[in-house]
Design a protein around this motif. Structure first.
Motif, PDB file in Angstrom:
ATOM      1  N   TRP A 180       0.820  -1.213   0.000  1.00  0.00           N
ATOM      2  CA  TRP A 180       0.000   0.000   0.000  1.00  0.00           C
ATOM      3  C   TRP A 180       0.858   1.270   0.000  1.00  0.00           C
ATOM      4  N   SER A 181       2.162   1.109   0.066  1.00  0.00           N
ATOM      5  CA  SER A 181       3.058   2.226   0.365  1.00  0.00           C
ATOM      6  C   SER A 181       3.257   3.211  -0.783  1.00  0.00           C
ATOM      7  N   LEU A 182       2.849   2.859  -1.988  1.00  0.00           N
ATOM      8  CA  LEU A 182       3.087   3.739  -3.135  1.00  0.00           C
ATOM      9  C   LEU A 182       1.897   4.636  -3.451  1.00  0.00           C
ATOM     10  N   ALA A 183       0.928   4.696  -2.538  1.00  0.00           N
ATOM     11  CA  ALA A 183      -0.259   5.528  -2.784  1.00  0.00           C
ATOM     12  C   ALA A 183       0.116   6.998  -2.965  1.00  0.00           C
ATOM     13  N   VAL A 185       3.154   8.478  -3.845  1.00  0.00           N
ATOM     14  CA  VAL A 185       3.931   8.791  -5.048  1.00  0.00           C
ATOM     15  C   VAL A 185       3.113   8.532  -6.302  1.00  0.00           C
ATOM     16  N   GLN A 186       2.231   7.537  -6.286  1.00  0.00           N
ATOM     17  CA  GLN A 186       1.379   7.285  -7.443  1.00  0.00           C
ATOM     18  C   GLN A 186       0.392   8.430  -7.646  1.00  0.00           C
ATOM     19  N   SER A 187      -0.171   8.924  -6.569  1.00  0.00           N
ATOM     20  CA  SER A 187      -1.092  10.066  -6.661  1.00  0.00           C
ATOM     21  C   SER A 187      -0.366  11.303  -7.170  1.00  0.00           C
ATOM     22  N   PHE A 188       0.890  11.478  -6.737  1.00  0.00           N
ATOM     23  CA  PHE A 188       1.685  12.610  -7.209  1.00  0.00           C
ATOM     24  C   PHE A 188       1.962  12.495  -8.703  1.00  0.00           C
ATOM     25  N   ALA A 189       2.426  11.319  -9.138  1.00  0.00           N
ATOM     26  CA  ALA A 189       2.812  11.144 -10.535  1.00  0.00           C
ATOM     27  C   ALA A 189       1.618  11.221 -11.477  1.00  0.00           C
ATOM     28  N   GLU A 190       0.485  10.682 -11.041  1.00  0.00           N
ATOM     29  CA  GLU A 190      -0.693  10.648 -11.906  1.00  0.00           C
ATOM     30  C   GLU A 190      -1.594  11.866 -11.730  1.00  0.00           C
ATOM     31  N   LYS A 191      -1.219  12.730 -10.759  1.00  0.00           N
ATOM     32  CA  LYS A 191      -1.950  13.978 -10.505  1.00  0.00           C
ATOM     33  C   LYS A 191      -3.441  13.743 -10.233  1.00  0.00           C
ATOM     34  N   LYS A 192      -3.710  12.698  -9.480  1.00  0.00           N
ATOM     35  CA  LYS A 192      -5.069  12.430  -9.015  1.00  0.00           C
ATOM     36  C   LYS A 192      -4.972  11.583  -7.751  1.00  0.00           C
ATOM     37  N   ILE A 193      -5.969  11.729  -6.903  1.00  0.00           N
ATOM     38  CA  ILE A 193      -5.977  10.958  -5.656  1.00  0.00           C
ATOM     39  C   ILE A 193      -6.275   9.496  -5.969  1.00  0.00           C
ATOM     40  N   ASN A 194      -5.344   8.643  -5.592  1.00  0.00           N
ATOM     41  CA  ASN A 194      -5.486   7.222  -5.864  1.00  0.00           C
ATOM     42  C   ASN A 194      -5.003   6.468  -4.623  1.00  0.00           C
ATOM     43  N   ILE A 195      -5.922   6.168  -3.731  1.00  0.00           N
ATOM     44  CA  ILE A 195      -5.556   5.573  -2.441  1.00  0.00           C
ATOM     45  C   ILE A 195      -5.253   4.081  -2.562  1.00  0.00           C
ATOM     46  N   PHE A 196      -5.943   3.376  -3.453  1.00  0.00           N
ATOM     47  CA  PHE A 196      -5.820   1.921  -3.501  1.00  0.00           C
ATOM     48  C   PHE A 196      -5.138   1.397  -4.764  1.00  0.00           C
ATOM     49  N   GLY A 197      -4.726   2.286  -5.656  1.00  0.00           N
ATOM     50  CA  GLY A 197      -4.065   1.844  -6.883  1.00  0.00           C
ATOM     51  C   GLY A 197      -2.723   1.183  -6.640  1.00  0.00           C
ATOM     52  N   LYS A 200      -2.552  -2.720  -7.076  1.00  0.00           N
ATOM     53  CA  LYS A 200      -2.418  -3.243  -8.440  1.00  0.00           C
ATOM     54  C   LYS A 200      -1.005  -3.026  -8.958  1.00  0.00           C
ATOM     55  N   LEU A 201      -0.454  -1.858  -8.655  1.00  0.00           N
ATOM     56  CA  LEU A 201       0.887  -1.515  -9.128  1.00  0.00           C
ATOM     57  C   LEU A 201       1.944  -2.447  -8.557  1.00  0.00           C
ATOM     58  N   THR A 202       1.778  -2.868  -7.313  1.00  0.00           N
ATOM     59  CA  THR A 202       2.799  -3.665  -6.620  1.00  0.00           C
ATOM     60  C   THR A 202       2.487  -5.165  -6.631  1.00  0.00           C
ATOM     61  N   GLU A 203       1.566  -5.576  -7.486  1.00  0.00           N
ATOM     62  CA  GLU A 203       1.193  -6.989  -7.529  1.00  0.00           C
ATOM     63  C   GLU A 203       2.412  -7.855  -7.830  1.00  0.00           C
ATOM     64  N   GLY A 204       2.644  -8.850  -6.982  1.00  0.00           N
ATOM     65  CA  GLY A 204       3.783  -9.744  -7.153  1.00  0.00           C
ATOM     66  C   GLY A 204       5.099  -9.191  -6.644  1.00  0.00           C
ATOM     67  N   GLN A 205       5.092  -7.988  -6.070  1.00  0.00           N
ATOM     68  CA  GLN A 205       6.332  -7.345  -5.612  1.00  0.00           C
ATOM     69  C   GLN A 205       6.325  -7.059  -4.104  1.00  0.00           C
ATOM     70  N   ALA A 289      11.574   5.652  -6.256  1.00  0.00           N
ATOM     71  CA  ALA A 289      12.350   4.702  -7.054  1.00  0.00           C
ATOM     72  C   ALA A 289      11.538   3.437  -7.329  1.00  0.00           C
ATOM     73  N   ALA A 290      10.776   2.975  -6.329  1.00  0.00           N
ATOM     74  CA  ALA A 290       9.932   1.794  -6.518  1.00  0.00           C
ATOM     75  C   ALA A 290       8.861   2.071  -7.564  1.00  0.00           C
ATOM     76  N   TYR A 291       8.267   3.246  -7.497  1.00  0.00           N
ATOM     77  CA  TYR A 291       7.249   3.600  -8.488  1.00  0.00           C
ATOM     78  C   TYR A 291       7.860   3.672  -9.883  1.00  0.00           C
ATOM     79  N   SER A 292       9.050   4.243  -9.990  1.00  0.00           N
ATOM     80  CA  SER A 292       9.716   4.342 -11.288  1.00  0.00           C
ATOM     81  C   SER A 292       9.964   2.968 -11.892  1.00  0.00           C
ATOM     82  N   ALA A 293      10.315   2.009 -11.020  1.00  0.00           N
ATOM     83  CA  ALA A 293      10.611   0.667 -11.502  1.00  0.00           C
ATOM     84  C   ALA A 293       9.357  -0.099 -11.910  1.00  0.00           C
ATOM     85  N   LEU A 294       8.245   0.204 -11.280  1.00  0.00           N
ATOM     86  CA  LEU A 294       7.021  -0.574 -11.501  1.00  0.00           C
ATOM     87  C   LEU A 294       6.046   0.079 -12.467  1.00  0.00           C
TER      88      LEU A 294
END
Length: 305
Positions: A180-183, A185-197, A200-205, A289-294
């Motif tokens: 759940w930790s990338l909520a 940075v993902q919201s920052f990069a995608e410029k929208k509030i995304n609490i649970f995305g 999906k992004l970290t599936e298998g990681q 860095a984790a978001y960049s990789a995934l």
């Protein structure tokens, strides 16, 4: 893309290549910390001191506690808002330094939509995490209660099972939080509030994320022990003893602004704030860095000037 545990040390690269930016982030934290402390002491210093001394005053009126709390709540709310804003500013600066090189102002600092969105994300994520913590705790307590019934047959077996359940529960909770930790940075990069995305992004990681965060946590603990040991040694040398040093560091005199502004307060605040600048780089540099990789939307860089 595959994730390597090396993501955990991306913040070290930021500190090595741009120490001035990290210093600026620490100074931002320092200014807000000092302003908040002075505001609290100036507005509600006597009330705070009375609450600190309440347990050592057996004849004190318990009803006075509510009056003191009433004086503290407004100023603590103001200090909390300042803290949220400053934290979002630094957090976004770290994200921006890796995901949007060249954007923002000096040291990637900026105050705008990204920062206010990050405040909302932080509040919503904290509320969701608190709810998950409560539900997870209830489920764990029920499971322990059911297993304890085995104690009527074998206390040893029940004890072993409860121990394994508690350890497994802690690992499971940390695993979910890691996923759940990338909520932010993902919201920052995608410029929208995304609490649970992040799930999906970290599936298998999840296990790599958990391992990386544990390694980073160990590094930060070692740094804290070294830095605060040096600060404590300095305070002991200037205050005249262990007891006085512990008292001054843990319970500074907040009865008035004059009493608060001691050399020890400034030394402790400055060191803590500069350390926090580095910790922001380590923690949020790792998640960026984790978001960049995934994510195919992440581009990694540490050029912040």
């Amino acid at each position: 893309m595959k994730l390597s545990v090396d993501f955990a040390f991306a913040g070290i690269e930021i500190i090595k290549k741009n120490p001035l930016a990290v210093l600026v982030w620490g100074l931002v934290y320092l200014v807000v910390s000092v302003v908040s402390s002075l505001l609290i002491v100036a507005v509600a210093g006597p009330a705070l001191t009375a609450l600190q001394n309440y347990q050592t005053a057996p004849d004190a009126d318990p009803m006075q506690v509510f009056g003191h709390l009433g004086a503290l709540v407004p100023v603590y709310l103001i200090a909390g808002v300042l803290g949220l804003i400053s934290s979002a500013i630094i957090q976004c600066a770290v994200f921006r330094s890796q995901l949007q090189p060249g954007a923002g102002g000096f040291a990637s600092l900026k105050l705008g939509g990204d920062e206010f969105r990050q405040i909302l994300v932080g509040i919503l994520w904290a509320l969701a995490l608190a709810l998950f913590y409560v539900l997870f705790g209830i489920a764990l307590a029920i499971s322990i209660g059911l297993i304890s019934l085995i104690g009527q047959v074998s206390e040893i077996v029940a004890g072993i099972l409860i121990f394994l359940l508690v350890v497994g529960g802690i690992v499971a909770f940390l695993y979910v939080v890691s996923r759940w930790s990338l909520a932010s940075v993902q919201s920052f990069a995608e410029k929208k509030i995304n609490i649970f995305g992040s799930f999906k992004l970290t599936e298998g990681q999840g296990w790599k994320l958990l391992g990386g965060y544990l390694l980073l946590g160990l590094v930060m603990i070692v740094i804290m022990i070294i830095v605060y040991s040096l600060v404590f040694a300095l305070v002991v040398g200037t205050s005249g003893g262990w007891v006085q040093a512990i008292t001054q560091m843990n319970r500074p005199d907040m009865s008035s602004v004059t009493a608060l502004l001691t050399p020890i307060f400034f030394a402790q605040t400055i060191v803590s704030s500069l350390l926090m600048g580095g910790f922001y780089a380590l923690i949020y540099g790792a998640s960026a860095a984790a978001y960049s990789a995934l994510s195919d939307k992440g581009t990694r860089s540490v050029e912040v000037f």
